[in-house]
Design an enzyme around this catalytic site. Structure first.
Site, short mmCIF file in Angstrom:
data_model
loop_
_atom_site.label_atom_id
_atom_site.label_comp_id
_atom_site.label_asym_id
_atom_site.label_seq_id
_atom_site.Cartn_x
_atom_site.Cartn_y
_atom_site.Cartn_z
N CYS A 1 -0.41 5.53 10.28
CA CYS A 1 0.57 5.08 10.72
C CYS A 1 0.32 3.80 11.38
CB CYS A 1 1.29 6.05 11.92
SG CYS A 1 1.92 7.45 11.27
N GLU B 1 0.90 -1.06 -0.12
CA GLU B 1 -0.15 -0.13 0.11
C GLU B 1 0.98 1.35 -0.03
OE1 GLU B 1 -4.27 -1.09 1.93
OE2 GLU B 1 -2.74 -0.84 3.37
N1 SAH Z 1 9.57 0.34 9.99
C1 SAH Z 1 9.55 1.62 10.22
C2 SAH Z 1 8.57 2.25 9.25
C3 SAH Z 1 7.42 1.92 9.18
S1 SAH Z 1 6.33 2.13 10.70
C4 SAH Z 1 9.69 2.05 11.54
O1 SAH Z 1 9.61 1.27 12.42
O2 SAH Z 1 9.82 3.22 11.74
C5 SAH Z 1 5.97 4.01 10.30
C6 SAH Z 1 5.72 4.60 11.98
O3 SAH Z 1 4.38 4.20 12.33
C7 SAH Z 1 6.46 3.85 12.94
O4 SAH Z 1 6.87 4.93 13.69
C8 SAH Z 1 5.80 3.16 13.49
O5 SAH Z 1 6.35 2.55 14.90
C9 SAH Z 1 4.33 3.71 13.50
N2 SAH Z 1 3.30 2.80 14.19
C10 SAH Z 1 3.31 1.54 13.76
N3 SAH Z 1 2.01 1.26 14.19
C11 SAH Z 1 1.33 2.32 14.78
C12 SAH Z 1 -0.16 2.28 15.40
N4 SAH Z 1 -0.80 1.52 15.35
N5 SAH Z 1 -0.31 3.72 15.63
C13 SAH Z 1 0.52 4.70 15.42
N6 SAH Z 1 1.90 4.64 14.81
C14 SAH Z 1 2.06 3.28 14.69
#
Ligand code: SAH
Length: 340
Positions: free
Chosen positions: A329, A90
């Site tokens: 996110c 996505e």
């Molecule tokens: N793997 C990378 C990039 C992808 S996630 C990383 O970990 O940074 C992008 C962002 O969304 C990251 O900061 C991640 O921790 C956050 N994220 C993941 N699940 C989430 C959720 N349920 N609510 C809010 N942020 C979330």
């Protein structure tokens, strides 16, 4: 045959020269690619014979748009793309006052296992090639009928677990003749893999690095982020990153009720942020059905933000975009595959 977007421009340029054509033909070719043309025959300013030779040597993929959803709340667009092998990822197109952004995926699935994230459910299938990441940008722009000025690698996957391809993608997308999005307009987000952060630092790219911290202490961080190599180790990698690149880092911090939103944790987070000179981005946890975790209340988030501000930390709360279409996110996932 190889995908032309996954080999360096310079290599293609040399191969075109070896075929007896001037080097500017490579520039023309990449301009077509930047416009989303995926058929050599349609590249009408290239000599017919060259078009034919290219077609015999290189593959061009055309990602298929399986589904496009537009948020009724804020116009955010989420696209589901089918890749050549039937897997899907996505992307999200977002409008901000300073310009449009696209959030792209770097892997099909993810192996980091964060307890709050939908992207890691089902684990890692494979990493994306540079060309596949490039096409996420170009084709999301097409689907949105609009251009972007910023890219965030915050979709599905851990970019630093696919570092080589991510670097090749960054070189390609920032080339003047291949889309020309400046590295200063690109953010790479990582769950904080220290060794890879140092490899990235050595490249000295003017990108923005975002570190998903989510907890300032090891007991909490290891519980919600199994990839945790120790907060102190991550902080040392951040320090080195800043020293080597001269660029600021930002911390992502998803606020989870009763898990990482205490006063003690605010104090500890402030200490880390000040040590690194990092900007802190608070994200109210987004809902992921399978996860059973709740976001902190807005009152707690406001209090947490105030505490950080009072401690001298540069902190913002991230605006939620595309919540009604699960485009926020942590909500992206490889929901459907061709064989589904
Ligand atoms: N793997 C990378 C990039 C992808 S996630 C990383 O970990 O940074 C992008 C962002 O969304 C990251 O900061 C991640 O921790 C956050 N994220 C993941 N699940 C989430 C959720 N349920 N609510 C809010 N942020 C979330």
């Amino acid at each position: 045959m190889i995908d032309i977007l996954s080999i360096p421009f310079e290599t293609v340029e040399k191969q075109i020269a070896d075929l007896g054509y001037p080097r500017y033909r490579a520039k023309q070719l990449f301009q077509w690619l930047a416009e989303g043309c995926r058929n050599f025959e349609e590249m009408t300013n290239l000599p017919k014979a060259l078009r034919q030779l290219l077609g015999e040597r290189y593959l061009l993929h055309n990602p298929r748009l399986l589904r496009k959803q537009t948020s009724a709340e804020d116009g955010t667009i989420k696209c589901l793309w089918e890749l050549q092998d039937g897997h899907s990822v996505e992307t999200v197109f977002m409008r901000y006052h300073y310009g449009n952004s696209v959030c792209i995926s770097s892997q099909v699935g993810c192996r980091q296992g964060c307890a709050f994230c939908a992207s890691t459910i089902g684990g890692l299938v494979r990493s994306l090639s540079p060309g596949e990441m490039y096409d996420e940008v170009i084709f999301t722009e097409k689907a949105a009928s609009d251009r972007v000025s910023n890219i965030v690698l915050m979709g599905i996957g851990e970019p630093l677990d696919n570092l080589e391809n991510v670097l090749a993608f960054l070189h390609l997308i920032s080339r003047e003749d291949a889309r020309n999005i400046g590295l200063r307009h690109i953010t790479v987000s990582t769950c904080g893999l220290p060794e890879q952060m140092l490899l990235l630092a050595a490249e000295k790219l003017p990108i923005t690095l975002s570190v998903s911290l989510h907890a300032p202490d090891d007991a909490t961080r290891s519980k919600i982020m199994p990839s945790n190599r120790g907060v102190e180790t991550v902080m040392q990698a951040c320090e080195q990153y800043v020293r080597i690149t001269g660029r600021r880092i930002s911390f992502e911090y998803a606020m989870i009720e009763g898990v990482n939103d205490s006063i003690v944790q605010a104090n500890l987070l402030a200490a880390h942020a000040k040590r690194i000179g990092a900007h802190v981005n608070l994200i109210p946890l987004n809902y992921v059905e399978e996860r059973g975790l709740k976001p902190s209340s807005s009152a707690v988030i406001a209090l947490f933000q105030d505490m950080l501000l009072n401690l001298g930390v540069n902190v913002t709360v991230r605006r939620r975009l595309g919540a009604d279409i699960d485009a926020s996110c942590g909500q992206l996932r490889r929901k459907y595959t061709a064989n589904h």
